[in-house]
Design an enzyme around this catalytic site. Structure first.
Site, PDB file in Angstrom:
ATOM      1  N   GLU A  70     -47.666-113.041 -32.277  1.00 42.92           N
ATOM      2  CA  GLU A  70     -47.638-112.839 -30.819  1.00 42.92           C
ATOM      3  C   GLU A  70     -49.048-113.794 -30.168  1.00 42.92           C
ATOM      4  OE1 GLU A  70     -47.500-110.164 -32.660  1.00 42.92           O
ATOM      5  OE2 GLU A  70     -45.498-109.109 -31.819  1.00 42.92           O
ATOM      6  N   HIS A 139     -43.695 -98.137 -28.584  1.00 45.11           N
ATOM      7  CA  HIS A 139     -42.499 -99.004 -28.104  1.00 45.11           C
ATOM      8  C   HIS A 139     -41.997 -98.307 -26.713  1.00 45.11           C
ATOM      9  CE1 HIS A 139     -42.412-100.244 -32.375  1.00 45.11           C
ATOM     10  NE2 HIS A 139     -41.543-101.239 -32.056  1.00 45.11           N
TER      11      HIS A 139
END
Lengths: 339, 325
Positions: A70, A139
């Site tokens: 990322e 999440h």
């Protein structure tokens, strides 16, 4: 011409149409095609939930799978944005921002101010957010107030297929960094969406329902729960005005204040954790600027100050629902009116 | 010695190095007066790295820099008075007084910014290289970072991304021996930072950062490789900083005798003068003329920066966004 498509299809269509219109637009993210370097199908996934499916073959060389890295690919998207490109970068789940926050917080958001107004960074970060998929604590977060807190970022949370397309096109054309948050529980939602290109401006809340007794301010998935609660309250003779913020930065303060000046009551509904949230921010705004109009204390309906739990029974307790919104409204309306 | 550089190119390289040196030595003096806000990290001693790499770059090539960025900015062509005014926090600064020493940027020159976050520039440069590749130009992008940043995940991720996407990137690790007060021979797990290139499938080389010609040659190969579409490279430049991590650092962690030897014997400007004159490539009077011109340029930039105006109060709220309703 409008026809019914899903929230997910609306997002896909916005990217496809903008890529067709502007060759500087490109997509980068993990498995946004899927299958890179593998022996099988290319565009195998089209995004972990299929949101970008089909774009890889429509736009050769412009839909870039990134390694699971990322900092690397989000930072690269920011860098490309400073060099005349319009990257739409997908962070699979907004929770993964923990891995690459610097590139957003200290780089993209700061360039324009820190470089004396000379930088233009048209960077869009798309990310899935919100609870409801039993995806547990890492999440399922909202993090809307975290982004909204950061000067230099714009924060977009569409609640419908129509808004998703128009706001994403606006985000791609916008010359500032935009955090575009897609609620995972809305991907399947169907709605009327024009086939042609259109934009929905930032900072303009959507009055979804008129009412005289109480103002419900919310955004994202909670819009639909607020509408359910408003319908139920209408049957009890209570008129709710429902405002969908659409963007939390910029925030349409005028519409919030205008509505509260009319109704005199405010319930803010926010799926996020309550501390330093959009709920507390909007409550403070109204307490400061419309105190005289208030006929009752401000109510907030939010998640508790906990991580998102995994198991269905606990996650259902965690997420605000229409019954909680209704109860909050009933707490502050004049009971004689109900009777 | 032999070189393929023309006298004009050699004089330009010398001017760049001398400008950096005088700029930094002047800041060292001026900072002590208390007139400069914040903190500054000086590049003096490392000039051959910036000059040797930048000699190969064009305006459409990008660089990212770090907190020790003045040298990279000067070598990339950022206006010296604009830099000085920025460091003094003036409206005439390249960032209108809103960035300061650690954030000097000039996007029109391909200078993507000094950066206060160690290692953060490497992914940005990978993105600039990706932009060049997508646009189909042969521009390249160079990330300058230090031995400290060589341990940052951001740098590893950028190197891996650049390698798998075959991006026109050059990673320049300026190993000055110390990340703040921590020695690189303790904090870096391998013998040479350049050894790490192998792990990313790219060439890596270690060069003497006191020697302009060594840096120039290594950078030339890496830039040519990147322009030809052959992918990224890593260059470790071993050098030293003459001053502390920041101004005010007493450097009690260093061996000052070693530093004295480096300054007196290995100094990059001294070596450049000796070699070019001894080889008959340049005349000493040409170099002395540049010294005088640079002294006057820096003197003028300091005088002007000191008398320049601060930004008006309205600037506090300006330029957070391009547009914000």
């Amino acid at each position: 011409m409008a026809r019914k498509i899903s929230y997910q299809q609306a997002i896909n269509e916005a990217m496809a149409q903008e890529m067709r219109r502007d060759e500087t637009v490109f997509l980068i993210g993990q498995d946004i095609a899927g299958g890179a370097g593998a022996p099988g199908e290319q565009d195998a996934w089209g995004g972990v939930l299929g949101v970008t499916k089909g774009l890889y073959h429509q736009f050769p060389g412009r839909v870039l799978d990134a390694p699971l890295s990322e900092i690397g690919y989000v930072g690269a998207a920011v860098g490309a944005a400073t060099r005349g490109m319009r990257p739409v970068c997908e962070l699979m789940f907004v929770d993964f921002a923990g891995c690459c926050l610097d590139q957003i917080l200290n780089q993209a958001a700061k360039f324009r101010y820190m470089f004396g107004g000379k930088a233009v960074t048209p960077f869009v970060l798309r990310a899935m957010y919100g609870a409801g998929l039993r995806a547990a604590a890492q999440h399922s977060q909202m993090l809307t107030s975290l982004w909204t807190h950061i000067p230099g970022l714009k924060v977009v949370c569409p609640s419908s297929p129509y808004d998703a397309k128009g706001l994403l096109i606006q985000a791609i054309r916008d010359n500032d960094p935009v955090i575009f948050l897609e609620h995972k529980m809305l991907y399947g939602m169907q709605g009327e969406v024009p086939e042609e290109l259109y934009t929905v401006p930032f900072g303009e809340a959507n009055f979804l329902r008129e009412g005289d007794d109480v103002t419900l301010v919310t955004y994202g998935r909670m819009v639909h729960l607020a509408m359910d609660a408003a319908a139920s309250l209408a049957r009890q003779g209570i008129g709710c005005e429902v405002l969908d913020l659409r963007t939390t930065s910029p925030l349409d303060e005028d519409s919030i204040l205008e509505s509260v000046e009319k109704t005199g009551r405010l319930v803010v509904i926010d799926e996020a954790n309550p501390r330093c949230s959009m709920a507390t921010d909007i409550s403070a705004l109204v307490a400061q600027k419309a105190f005289a109009a208030l006929k009752a204390p401000i109510e907030m309906v939010t998640a508790p100050h906990t991580p998102v739990p995994f198991t269905d029974s606990l996650e259902d307790l965690y997420i605000p629902n229409a019954a909680k919104i209704e109860a909050a409204v009933l707490k502050i309306v004049d009971k004689r009116k109900v009777a | 010695m032999t070189t393929h550089l023309s006298a004009e190119q050699l004089l330009h390289a010398y001017r760049v190095m001398r400008t950096i040196r005088v700029f930094e030595e002047r800041l060292h003096i001026e900072f002590a007066t208390g007139e400069i806000p914040g903190f500054v990290h000086l590049y003096a001693g490392e000039e051959a790295s910036a000059a040797g790499v930048m000699a190969h770059l064009r305006d459409d090539d990008c660089i990212s820099s770090n907190h020790r960025g003045h040298g990279h900015c000067i070598a990339k062509g950022v206006d010296v008075h604009g830099m000085m005014a920025e460091i003094y926090g003036k409206k005439t600064g390249v960032c209108q007084g809103k960035g300061g020493s650690m954030h000097i940027a000039d996007l029109s020159k391909g200078m993507l910014g000094a950066n206060g976050i160690v290692g953060a520039g490497a992914p940005l440069v990978a993105g600039a290289a990706l932009a060049a590749k997508l646009k189909g130009t042969d521009a390249v992008a160079v990330a300058f970072f230090g031995d400290g940043a060589s341990n940052e995940g951001a740098v590893f991720e950028a190197m891996n991304l650049a390698a798998i996407m075959n991006l026109p990137c050059i990673f320049v690790a300026e190993n000055n021996g110390y990340a703040e007060a921590t020695a690189s021979n303790w904090s870096v797990s391998c013998d040479h930072i350049a050894d790490r290139a192998a792990g990313f499938g790219m060439p890596g080389v270690t060069v003497d950062g006191f020697d302009f010609f060594a840096v120039h040659e290594a950078a030339g190969a890496a830039v040519a490789r990147a322009r030809a579409g052959e992918g990224p490279s890593l260059i470790e430049v071993k050098l030293t900083r003459y001053y502390g991590h920041f101004e005010g650092d007493a450097q009690t962690y260093r061996d000052m005798d070693e530093l004295k030897e480096m300054r007196e014997v290995r100094d990059c400007l001294k070596q450049f003068r000796d070699h070019t004159v001894a080889a008959g490539l340049l005349d000493i009077s040409q170099l002395d003329d540049i010294d005088g011109e640079v002294e006057r340029q820096i003197e003028d930039s300091v005088i002007k920066a000191k008398s320049d105006p601060k930004p008006p109060a309205a600037d506090l709220l300006a330029d957070v966004y391009v547009s914000y309703p």
